[in-house]
Design an enzyme around this catalytic site. Structure first.
Site, mmCIF file in Angstrom:
data_model
loop_
_atom_site.group_PDB
_atom_site.id
_atom_site.type_symbol
_atom_site.label_atom_id
_atom_site.label_comp_id
_atom_site.label_asym_id
_atom_site.label_seq_id
_atom_site.Cartn_x
_atom_site.Cartn_y
_atom_site.Cartn_z
ATOM 1 N N ASP A 38 0.825 -1.206 0.000
ATOM 2 C CA ASP A 38 0.000 0.000 0.000
ATOM 3 C C ASP A 38 0.864 1.264 0.000
ATOM 4 O O ASP A 38 1.981 1.257 0.517
ATOM 5 C CB ASP A 38 -0.914 -0.012 1.234
ATOM 6 C CG ASP A 38 -2.103 0.921 1.083
ATOM 7 O OD1 ASP A 38 -2.335 1.423 -0.029
ATOM 8 O OD2 ASP A 38 -2.798 1.153 2.093
ATOM 9 N N GLY A 41 0.202 5.516 -4.379
ATOM 10 C CA GLY A 41 -0.347 6.824 -4.762
ATOM 11 C C GLY A 41 0.272 7.936 -3.934
ATOM 12 O O GLY A 41 0.697 8.970 -4.470
ATOM 13 N N ARG A 51 -0.277 9.496 -9.723
ATOM 14 C CA ARG A 51 -0.372 8.230 -8.981
ATOM 15 C C ARG A 51 0.183 7.051 -9.777
ATOM 16 O O ARG A 51 0.747 6.110 -9.212
ATOM 17 C CB ARG A 51 -1.836 7.936 -8.639
ATOM 18 C CG ARG A 51 -2.458 8.860 -7.613
ATOM 19 C CD ARG A 51 -3.938 8.505 -7.427
ATOM 20 N NE ARG A 51 -4.099 7.111 -7.018
ATOM 21 C CZ ARG A 51 -4.008 6.699 -5.762
ATOM 22 N NH1 ARG A 51 -3.787 7.547 -4.793
ATOM 23 N NH2 ARG A 51 -4.163 5.419 -5.454
ATOM 24 N N HIS A 55 2.602 3.415 -9.025
ATOM 25 C CA HIS A 55 2.371 2.001 -9.339
ATOM 26 C C HIS A 55 3.560 1.425 -10.112
ATOM 27 O O HIS A 55 3.973 0.289 -9.882
ATOM 28 C CB HIS A 55 1.081 1.839 -10.138
ATOM 29 C CG HIS A 55 -0.143 2.250 -9.372
ATOM 30 N ND1 HIS A 55 -0.372 1.858 -8.076
ATOM 31 C CD2 HIS A 55 -1.205 3.031 -9.713
ATOM 32 C CE1 HIS A 55 -1.526 2.368 -7.656
ATOM 33 N NE2 HIS A 55 -2.046 3.097 -8.632
ATOM 34 N N THR A 84 -11.145 -6.481 -4.617
ATOM 35 C CA THR A 84 -12.463 -6.428 -5.257
ATOM 36 C C THR A 84 -13.049 -5.020 -5.134
ATOM 37 O O THR A 84 -13.937 -4.651 -5.904
ATOM 38 C CB THR A 84 -13.429 -7.450 -4.620
ATOM 39 O OG1 THR A 84 -13.319 -7.370 -3.190
ATOM 40 C CG2 THR A 84 -13.133 -8.864 -5.053
ATOM 41 N N GLU A 85 -12.546 -4.242 -4.185
ATOM 42 C CA GLU A 85 -13.033 -2.868 -4.004
ATOM 43 C C GLU A 85 -12.257 -1.862 -4.867
ATOM 44 O O GLU A 85 -12.695 -0.730 -5.045
ATOM 45 C CB GLU A 85 -12.920 -2.451 -2.533
ATOM 46 C CG GLU A 85 -13.929 -3.144 -1.612
ATOM 47 C CD GLU A 85 -13.620 -4.597 -1.353
ATOM 48 O OE1 GLU A 85 -12.420 -4.947 -1.245
ATOM 49 O OE2 GLU A 85 -14.564 -5.412 -1.299
ATOM 50 N N ASN A 86 -11.099 -2.268 -5.380
ATOM 51 C CA ASN A 86 -10.286 -1.328 -6.164
ATOM 52 C C ASN A 86 -10.909 -0.975 -7.521
ATOM 53 O O ASN A 86 -10.483 -0.018 -8.174
ATOM 54 C CB ASN A 86 -8.853 -1.849 -6.356
ATOM 55 C CG ASN A 86 -7.995 -1.775 -5.104
ATOM 56 O OD1 ASN A 86 -7.127 -2.620 -4.865
ATOM 57 N ND2 ASN A 86 -8.223 -0.759 -4.278
ATOM 58 N N ARG A 206 2.163 -4.786 6.222
ATOM 59 C CA ARG A 206 1.405 -3.766 5.482
ATOM 60 C C ARG A 206 2.241 -2.491 5.462
ATOM 61 O O ARG A 206 2.699 -2.022 6.513
ATOM 62 C CB ARG A 206 0.034 -3.478 6.101
ATOM 63 C CG ARG A 206 -0.741 -2.454 5.245
ATOM 64 C CD ARG A 206 -2.216 -2.373 5.519
ATOM 65 N NE ARG A 206 -2.860 -1.491 4.525
ATOM 66 C CZ ARG A 206 -4.121 -1.520 4.165
ATOM 67 N NH1 ARG A 206 -4.934 -2.394 4.705
ATOM 68 N NH2 ARG A 206 -4.589 -0.688 3.245
ATOM 69 N N ARG A 212 -5.344 -1.650 8.979
ATOM 70 C CA ARG A 212 -6.555 -2.399 8.627
ATOM 71 C C ARG A 212 -6.200 -3.479 7.615
ATOM 72 O O ARG A 212 -5.137 -3.447 6.997
ATOM 73 C CB ARG A 212 -7.640 -1.485 8.083
ATOM 74 C CG ARG A 212 -7.215 -0.659 6.880
ATOM 75 C CD ARG A 212 -8.376 0.180 6.316
ATOM 76 N NE ARG A 212 -7.893 1.127 5.331
ATOM 77 C CZ ARG A 212 -7.595 2.407 5.593
ATOM 78 N NH1 ARG A 212 -7.754 2.870 6.816
ATOM 79 N NH2 ARG A 212 -7.143 3.191 4.646
HETATM 80 C C1 IPE Z 1 -5.492 -2.517 -0.125
HETATM 81 O O1 IPE Z 1 -5.122 -1.206 -0.344
HETATM 82 C C2 IPE Z 1 -5.518 -3.261 -1.412
HETATM 83 C C3 IPE Z 1 -4.222 -3.466 -2.039
HETATM 84 C C4 IPE Z 1 -3.071 -3.142 -1.530
HETATM 85 C C5 IPE Z 1 -4.285 -4.096 -3.314
HETATM 86 P P1 IPE Z 1 -6.216 -0.058 -0.529
HETATM 87 O O2 IPE Z 1 -5.453 1.186 -0.732
HETATM 88 O O3 IPE Z 1 -7.190 -0.435 -1.585
HETATM 89 O O4 IPE Z 1 -6.954 -0.089 0.882
HETATM 90 P P2 IPE Z 1 -7.828 1.002 1.601
HETATM 91 O O5 IPE Z 1 -8.835 1.497 0.612
HETATM 92 O O6 IPE Z 1 -6.897 2.081 2.060
HETATM 93 O O7 IPE Z 1 -8.430 0.274 2.763
HETATM 94 C C1 IPE Z 2 -1.434 0.284 -3.406
HETATM 95 O O1 IPE Z 2 -1.203 1.650 -3.438
HETATM 96 C C2 IPE Z 2 -1.660 -0.300 -4.771
HETATM 97 C C3 IPE Z 2 -3.036 -0.712 -5.041
HETATM 98 C C4 IPE Z 2 -4.029 -0.712 -4.218
HETATM 99 C C5 IPE Z 2 -3.305 -1.147 -6.402
HETATM 100 P P1 IPE Z 2 -2.408 2.685 -3.478
HETATM 101 O O2 IPE Z 2 -2.775 2.934 -4.894
HETATM 102 O O3 IPE Z 2 -3.516 2.208 -2.616
HETATM 103 O O4 IPE Z 2 -1.732 3.972 -2.854
HETATM 104 P P2 IPE Z 2 -2.357 4.949 -1.798
HETATM 105 O O5 IPE Z 2 -2.812 4.108 -0.648
HETATM 106 O O6 IPE Z 2 -3.489 5.643 -2.478
HETATM 107 O O7 IPE Z 2 -1.241 5.864 -1.430
HETATM 108 MG MG MG Z 3 -3.983 2.469 -0.648
#
Ligand code: IPE
Ligand code: IPE
Ligand code: MG
Length: 261
Positions: A38, A41, A51, A55, A84-86, A206, A212
């Protein structure tokens, strides 16, 4: 799992100062490490970048982490790449991620061959764009005979969806008379999860400081040790992995029992 001690020493030769390879017991490593990658972004935004650049940088961190895990001799590494929420993210970001998964996998297949890494996926792949799906299938096929570390990539993965799917599979088998209700036990459920056959992770990492699970491996993490680092995923490297393992080795795992009775 096989470990080349000399190669490992060399890999960990230039210490950043606060940790060295000698700070961990390489004979008692967690066999399965899982990572919620995580902060891509935020890493990019902190640098005034889009962002998407986060990646792309995250792929480099993942490549190093696969190599680190192989060098250490872990049995399994699993990583959460897309939940699944992404899908709720802007279409442009979703498209970029799907494209990145496909191109990266094609590019990294030689590494998997060289390191004898066996690939598997956690999640519902059928919902992925065809190109990404096809490349994933190719990766599965081409590494199926590898006998080294298992690398599990969670894509379109959600723990609640995974458990719902397992419940449906069991219900179907029971109603078809193929499974008796008395045989519906913990192992019957575990064997119908995407992780079937993989040991539960012993260590969950994490990045980016979030406390979480974000719908990740709710069943499998029942007794896993957690390590949360403020480091953003693109900055994660072989040394942070070592710090996580050092923390893990300092834990007292009781599994509900009592130690030192
Ligand atoms: C969790 O990260 C999912 C992945 C790392 C693929 P998110 O960035 O989607 O989680 P939330 O939304 O902060 O809980
Ligand atoms: C984790 O980084 C990658 C994915 C969930 C695909 P994020 O894209 O969630 O980065 P933040 O949490 O917005 O910084
Ligand atoms: Mg994130």
């Amino acid at each position: 799992m096989y470990r080349d001690e000399a190669l490992l020493r060399e890999y960990y030769s230039s210490s950043p100062g606060d940790i060295t390879l000698d700070d961990v017991d390489v004979n008692h490593l967690p066999s399965h490490v899982s990572i919620i990658m995580d902060g891509n972004g935020r890493w990019a935004q902190a640098r005034g970048l889009d962002r998407s650049k986060g990646h792309v940088a995250g792929v480099d961190a993942l490549r190093e982490t696969v190599t680190t895990s192989v060098r250490l001799g872990l049995d399994a590494l699993s990583v959460y790449a897309f939940s699944t929420e992404n899908w709720r993210r802007p279409q442009r970001e979703v498209d970029l991620l799907m494209h990145l998964f496909a191109t990266t996998l094609v590019k990294e297949l030689p590494l998997f061959h060289q390191e004898n890494v066996r690939l598997r996926f956690l999640g519902d792949l059928e919902a992925l764009p065809k190109k990404t799906y096809d490349v994933f299938c190719q990766g599965l096929d081409e590494t199926a005979d590898h006998t080294g570390m298992t690398f599990a990539l969670a894509v379109n993965y959600g723990s609640r969806a995974e458990m719902t799917r397992a419940a449906r599979l069991i219900a179907q088998e029971v109603s078809a008379g193929a499974l008796s209700i008395d045989d519906v036990d913990e192992s019957a459920i575990a064997s119908r999860l995407y992780t079937a056959g993989l040991p539960d992770p012993e260590l969950l990492i994490r990045t980016s400081g979030e406390l979480r699970l974000s719908n990740y491996l709710l069943w499998q993490l029942a007794y896993t040790e957690f390590y949360v680092t403020d480091m953003m995923w693109p900055d994660f490297d072989r040394w942070e992995m070592l710090r996580a393992i050092r923390a893990f080795q300092g834990r007292n795992r009781r599994f509900g029992g009592v130690v030192n009775q």
